[in-house]
Design a protein around this motif. Sequence first.
Motif, PDB file in Angstrom:
ATOM      1  N   ALA A 185     -16.409  11.894   2.877  1.00 43.84           N
ATOM      2  CA  ALA A 185     -14.952  11.777   2.991  1.00 43.84           C
ATOM      3  C   ALA A 185     -14.572  10.386   2.513  1.00 43.84           C
ATOM      4  N   ASN A 186     -13.633  10.311   1.598  1.00 42.83           N
ATOM      5  CA  ASN A 186     -13.142   9.010   1.174  1.00 42.83           C
ATOM      6  C   ASN A 186     -12.284   8.371   2.255  1.00 42.83           C
ATOM      7  N   ALA A 187     -11.611   9.219   3.027  1.00 39.58           N
ATOM      8  CA  ALA A 187     -10.783   8.730   4.120  1.00 39.58           C
ATOM      9  C   ALA A 187     -10.595   9.852   5.124  1.00 39.58           C
ATOM     10  N   VAL A 188     -10.357   9.464   6.385  1.00 36.11           N
ATOM     11  CA  VAL A 188     -10.101  10.422   7.462  1.00 36.11           C
ATOM     12  C   VAL A 188      -8.822  10.004   8.162  1.00 36.11           C
ATOM     13  N   ALA A 189      -7.895  10.930   8.321  1.00 35.62           N
ATOM     14  CA  ALA A 189      -6.619  10.643   8.971  1.00 35.62           C
ATOM     15  C   ALA A 189      -6.730  10.923  10.467  1.00 35.62           C
ATOM     16  N   ALA A 190      -6.576   9.884  11.268  1.00 35.12           N
ATOM     17  CA  ALA A 190      -6.747  10.038  12.715  1.00 35.12           C
ATOM     18  C   ALA A 190      -5.677  10.941  13.318  1.00 35.12           C
ATOM     19  N   SER A 192      -4.011  13.532  12.072  1.00 30.42           N
ATOM     20  CA  SER A 192      -4.026  14.954  11.724  1.00 30.42           C
ATOM     21  C   SER A 192      -5.426  15.564  11.720  1.00 30.42           C
ATOM     22  N   GLY A 193      -6.456  14.737  11.733  1.00 35.69           N
ATOM     23  CA  GLY A 193      -7.821  15.248  11.635  1.00 35.69           C
ATOM     24  C   GLY A 193      -8.198  15.678  10.233  1.00 35.69           C
ATOM     25  N   SER A 194      -7.373  15.318   9.262  1.00 33.67           N
ATOM     26  CA  SER A 194      -7.620  15.688   7.863  1.00 33.67           C
ATOM     27  C   SER A 194      -8.618  14.729   7.224  1.00 33.67           C
ATOM     28  N   ILE A 195      -9.420  15.260   6.287  1.00 31.99           N
ATOM     29  CA  ILE A 195     -10.230  14.394   5.445  1.00 31.99           C
ATOM     30  C   ILE A 195      -9.662  14.430   4.036  1.00 31.99           C
ATOM     31  N   VAL A 196      -9.790  13.325   3.336  1.00 31.79           N
ATOM     32  CA  VAL A 196      -9.314  13.221   1.961  1.00 31.79           C
ATOM     33  C   VAL A 196     -10.498  12.908   1.070  1.00 31.79           C
ATOM     34  N   LEU A 197     -10.628  13.670  -0.007  1.00 28.93           N
ATOM     35  CA  LEU A 197     -11.723  13.499  -0.954  1.00 28.93           C
ATOM     36  C   LEU A 197     -11.142  13.365  -2.357  1.00 28.93           C
ATOM     37  N   VAL A 198     -11.584  12.361  -3.077  1.00 31.59           N
ATOM     38  CA  VAL A 198     -11.103  12.149  -4.434  1.00 31.59           C
ATOM     39  C   VAL A 198     -12.263  12.367  -5.395  1.00 31.59           C
ATOM     40  N   ALA A 230      -4.449   7.549   4.381  1.00 27.80           N
ATOM     41  CA  ALA A 230      -5.649   8.185   3.829  1.00 27.80           C
ATOM     42  C   ALA A 230      -5.453   8.551   2.355  1.00 27.80           C
ATOM     43  N   ILE A 231      -4.273   9.064   2.025  1.00 27.94           N
ATOM     44  CA  ILE A 231      -3.968   9.382   0.624  1.00 27.94           C
ATOM     45  C   ILE A 231      -3.942   8.101  -0.213  1.00 27.94           C
ATOM     46  N   TYR A 232      -3.359   7.057   0.335  1.00 31.84           N
ATOM     47  CA  TYR A 232      -3.329   5.781  -0.380  1.00 31.84           C
ATOM     48  C   TYR A 232      -4.743   5.321  -0.709  1.00 31.84           C
ATOM     49  N   GLU A 233      -5.657   5.444   0.269  1.00 37.60           N
ATOM     50  CA  GLU A 233      -7.028   4.986   0.016  1.00 37.60           C
ATOM     51  C   GLU A 233      -7.652   5.749  -1.141  1.00 37.60           C
ATOM     52  N   ALA A 234      -7.420   7.061  -1.202  1.00 42.52           N
ATOM     53  CA  ALA A 234      -7.980   7.855  -2.295  1.00 42.52           C
ATOM     54  C   ALA A 234      -7.459   7.370  -3.648  1.00 42.52           C
ATOM     55  N   THR A 247      -8.752  13.299 -11.267  1.00 42.30           N
ATOM     56  CA  THR A 247      -8.499  14.699 -11.612  1.00 42.30           C
ATOM     57  C   THR A 247      -8.106  15.510 -10.388  1.00 42.30           C
ATOM     58  N   TYR A 248      -8.752  15.221  -9.261  1.00 51.55           N
ATOM     59  CA  TYR A 248      -8.463  15.969  -8.040  1.00 51.55           C
ATOM     60  C   TYR A 248      -8.396  15.039  -6.835  1.00 51.55           C
ATOM     61  N   ILE A 249      -7.443  15.311  -5.951  1.00 53.38           N
ATOM     62  CA  ILE A 249      -7.450  14.766  -4.594  1.00 53.38           C
ATOM     63  C   ILE A 249      -7.401  15.961  -3.660  1.00 53.38           C
ATOM     64  N   ASN A 250      -8.414  16.092  -2.821  1.00 51.60           N
ATOM     65  CA  ASN A 250      -8.524  17.228  -1.912  1.00 51.60           C
ATOM     66  C   ASN A 250      -8.217  16.783  -0.483  1.00 51.60           C
ATOM     67  N   VAL A 251      -7.350  17.521   0.184  1.00 53.49           N
ATOM     68  CA  VAL A 251      -7.074  17.299   1.601  1.00 53.49           C
ATOM     69  C   VAL A 251      -7.566  18.524   2.362  1.00 53.49           C
ATOM     70  N   THR A 252      -8.480  18.306   3.305  1.00 50.55           N
ATOM     71  CA  THR A 252      -9.001  19.397   4.121  1.00 50.55           C
ATOM     72  C   THR A 252      -8.620  19.146   5.574  1.00 50.55           C
TER      73      THR A 252
END
Length: 377
Positions: A185-190, A192-198, A230-234, A247-252
């Motif tokens: 995970a590039n970042a984790v949002a406390a 929402s519990g979301s992970i962000v992957l770039v 978290a999006i900013y970090e990506a 090319t992609y930013i994924n939010v899970t």
Amino acid sequence: MSDWDIAIKRGVEHNVPRVFKVLREHPYLEDLARKVREGKLEVLSNLDYYIEMTMKSVERIGGKAYFAENAEQAREIVSKIVGSGKRIVMGKSMVAYETGIRKYLQSLGNEVWETDLGELLIQFADEPPSHIIAPAVHMTRERIRELIKEKLGIDPGDKHEDIVRVAREFLRQKFLTADIGITGANAVAADSGSIVLVENEGNIRMSSVVPPVHISITGVEKILPNLEYAIYEALVQAAYAGLYPPTYINVTSGPSSTGDVEQKRVSPAHGPKEFHLILVDNGRRKANEDSVLREALLCIRCGRCHFHCPVYRALDGKWGVPPYSGPMGAMWSAIVYGDYRPALLCSHAGNCREVCPMKINIPKVLEYLKGKYFSKA
């Protein structure tokens, strides 16, 4: 010149001017980098609080959250989820490498494939990575061609595009038949519990969406207060790594879901039916208690410091304890492995400090580690 010399020289020539061009054309990125630093400092100032918040948020959205004190606990957690006899696809994860996940799962009788092209080449060659973003940067395309011929029995030719095509064709069936996908995970949002992957290849998107089970393993320092940060970090990581826009930013956010029947949100839908997040300590919380080492925890893994460092280039990338290399790797080798020796090689040119998006004073941290090393001698 050796193949390593040639390959890293090519990498520097391609990457360094590209990052400067990205930052010149998108000046807002420096503002985002400052915001990311602020967000990370907020979390590090209240780390245990944010770890607990993150884990509760993951559970609230239907996922399962775990905390691993060390590498052994991380392997134990993953093995209980995975079991044996599975086909597993892995997106690039420094923490998975740090904790020895791939080889451990293979020892349990699982078929495990790295799907990032650089990591796949490292797996084929059974070598450590030489860069945190471009793990096979020490390999020339000529050597990669021979490696693929040896491992797959296919000559991809000398063109970059053909090498990528052969790897894509090899991995396609692995993705479609995988039982489990493992990513970082590039970042984790406390909040929402979301992970962000770039990413750029699409392999992380495939690894995190196609298999019925998705496991994300990452360090506690990757937590940010909310999804905005978290999006900013990506975005910042992609820019300072030199591949912008990504090319992609994924939010899970938990397992797959749908609200198409009477707007009631239910899981699973087409994607994974299970989502597991493993937050790894492995020396990070101890480092956070040290006012100097805390700076190292701000690192976003862009790898820019490597290409500006004369020591990294002189040593052909062979600096640090894998997977952590270069100036940031000298810091992280001490934090994660307790190995202070890589810090001794720093010449204090200061280039790393000047180009770091998080404004980490890496020479100061490495000087501090040198002092700790000699105080123990």
